[in-house]
Write an enzyme that holds these catalytic residues in place. Structure first.
Site, PDB file in Angstrom:
ATOM      1  N   GLY A   1       0.830  -1.191   0.000  1.00 16.03           N
ATOM      2  CA  GLY A   1       0.000   0.000   0.000  1.00 16.03           C
ATOM      3  C   GLY A   1       0.867   1.244   0.000  1.00 16.03           C
TER       4      GLY A   1
ATOM      5  N   GLY B   1       0.246  -4.773   0.620  1.00 22.33           N
ATOM      6  CA  GLY B   1      -0.973  -4.640  -0.152  1.00 22.33           C
ATOM      7  C   GLY B   1      -1.006  -5.510  -1.387  1.00 22.33           C
TER       8      GLY B   1
ATOM      9  N   GLU C   1       5.522  -5.369   7.445  1.00 25.25           N
ATOM     10  CA  GLU C   1       4.885  -4.336   8.265  1.00 25.25           C
ATOM     11  C   GLU C   1       5.611  -4.029   9.569  1.00 25.25           C
ATOM     12  OE1 GLU C   1       2.171  -5.503   5.198  1.00 25.25           O
ATOM     13  OE2 GLU C   1       3.299  -6.710   6.642  1.00 25.25           O
TER      14      GLU C   1
ATOM     15  N   ASP D   1      -1.228  -7.170   7.780  1.00 25.82           N
ATOM     16  CA  ASP D   1      -2.675  -7.050   7.588  1.00 25.82           C
ATOM     17  C   ASP D   1      -3.093  -7.708   6.274  1.00 25.82           C
ATOM     18  OD1 ASP D   1      -1.437  -5.064   6.015  1.00 25.82           O
ATOM     19  OD2 ASP D   1      -3.137  -3.699   6.190  1.00 25.82           O
TER      20      ASP D   1
END
Length: 463
Positions: free
Chosen positions: A81, A132, A155, A163
């Site tokens: 992301g 992402g 992350e 996530d």
């Protein structure tokens, strides 16, 4: 899974970037191409708002047979992301943090929709596939790795948690591999993305254009079930298999794999650290390197990630994204996220500065602090994430399309008491001779079984 319609309409907004996603149609093939190669196809809200309506349209179309997601250029499917934007938003205070939380809501809705999609979906994990990008690929029935694939959930390096559904897919990996990848942000490359089970297939990158053309030619009958359609696609993908690289053995196997299971199956971060310090022999150097790695990560993120790996197996796919939305919202309020993104990605200082985490180190965290606990408490002021559909499952419905898991091998060994060759033949036949299957099963048998009377293999419960 139910067949409920999509619950809401997502569409482009004024100001969204033009051409950051390119869509194409060829016969029955529909292609999503992430088109930000200069940013390694980093995913942002503009892209998601383009992708969702197209996927909804294709799911309802009798003309769309197969969906492929890929990245523009030769470096990445999607490097993650666009977290730099989120960190900059968070620096603006509560309003910016709310905007960041809204982005995660949008992203997780797309991830859940991919996971429960009603058309065959194939992800070309060609190049960097992280964060992402993993969310766009890991939940697909077909995930194709190449010699250029670099997989990671990075992350914890930026003060965040794994996530995009990591609470679901990482704990379901063999042994403690998922926990190891979650805490350390370690990378898997090339064939090892396949050997680990992250990918379902391995092809050379030069084969992908020809595979796309072949997929476009597939014709399904109206009476074909989803399973039958996926079976046809599975055989089609394998037509383009040209072998696995002989100089790239299984990385997470043998003694290293035993050490990962010993150290990362512990209940607390302190116990993981203690186990790594106790490693001796051929895995001592790996353990020392891993300790150094963990001490560079956000202590808060490491503690949250470990707890996440422990509770994730109890969450359905829908609950996974709803709970991760809550956790993400908590991280948007925590200083480590902005600090980590700034230090690792935004700062122009060279060498890049060392993030100043809060708390500052793993040693500064006491077990009684329970610093991970607030992240798993449901916030009263944040509504439960409403997903695009009410589809749900407890286990991936098409996981048999992937490589054999240790649980599957264990079940066969315990049930049938076969010889080593008979076990191999069983899985090779089940997977229709797919390349790499014998290599994976042989590693599991070498590590987890002993040979008894008449050459029958016996599952070893000693570890």
């Amino acid at each position: 899974m139910s067949t409920s319609p999509v619950n809401e309409t997502i569409k482009e907004l004024p100001g969204d970037e033009p051409q950051d996603v390119v869509f194409s149609s060829l016969y029955g093939l529909r292609t999503i191409e992430l088109n930000r190669p200069e940013k390694l196809n980093a995913l942002n809200a503009s892209m998601i708002r383009k992708i969702v309506p197209r996927m909804v349209e294709w799911e309802q179309s009798d003309l769309a047979n197969v969906i492929v997601t890929k990245g523009a250029g030769d470096k990445a499917l999607c490097a993650g992301g666009d977290v730099a934007i989120l960190a900059q938003q968070n620096m603006q205070g509560p309003s910016g943090q709310r905007a960041s939380v809204d982005y995660f809501a949008l992203e997780y809705k797309l991830n859940h929709y991919i996971a429960t999609y009603k058309k065959p979906y194939i992800a070309f994990m060609d190049g960097i596939t992280m964060g992402g990008g993993v969310g766009l690929s890991i939940h697909a029935p077909f995930r194709i790795a190449t010699e250029r694939t670099v997989f990671a959930m990075p992350e914890t390096t930026i003060g965040f948690f794994p996530d995009v559904g990591a609470s679901f897919f990482l704990p379901r990996m063999n042994g403690a591999i998922g926990t190891y990848l979650a805490l350390t942000s370690d990378q898997l490359t090339g064939a090892n993305v396949f050997y680990s089970g992250v990918a379902t297939h391995y092809l050379h990158s030069t084969s992908l254009p020809n595979l796309e053309s072949r997929l476009a030619e597939l014709r399904f009958k109206d009476y074909h079930t989803m399973e039958e359609r996926l079976g046809i696609i599975e055989m089609t993908i394998e037509e383009y298999a040209t072998g696995l690289p002989s100089k790239e053995p299984i990385l997470l196997g043998g003694e290293l794999r035993r050490a990962i299971d010993r150290c990362f199956s512990k209940g607390t971060v302190a116990e993981v650290i203690g186990a790594l310090k106790e490693e001796q022999g051929p895995t001592k150097a790996w353990a020392e390197k891993t300790l150094h790695t963990l001490h560079q990560r956000s202590p808060t993120a490491v503690h949250v990630a470990l707890k996440q790996m422990q509770v994730g197996p109890n969450w359905s796919i829908a609950e996974t994204f709803q709970r991760e939305h809550q956790i993400a919202a908590k991280f948007m309020q925590h200083p480590d996220f902005v600090e980590g993104v700034w230090a690792r990605l935004i700062s122009e200082e060279r060498p890049r500065p060392t993030p100043k985490w809060q708390p500052a180190s793993l040693e500064a965290v006491q077990p009684e602090d329970h610093i991970e606990a607030p992240f798993f408490q449901v916030a009263d002021d944040l509504p439960r994430l409403k997903l695009l559909t009410d589809r749900n499952f407890e286990e991936y419905p098409y996981k048999t399309l992937g490589v054999p898991s240790e649980k599957e091998v264990e079940e066969v060994v315990r049930r049938d008491l076969k010889t080593r060759q008979e076990v191999l033949a069983h899985f090779i036949a089940r997977k229709k001779g797919r390349q790499g299957i014998s290599t994976i099963v042989e590693e599991i048998l070498a590590r987890k079984t002993t040979t008894g009377e008449n050459g029958k293999v016996i599952w070893d419960d000693s570890e």
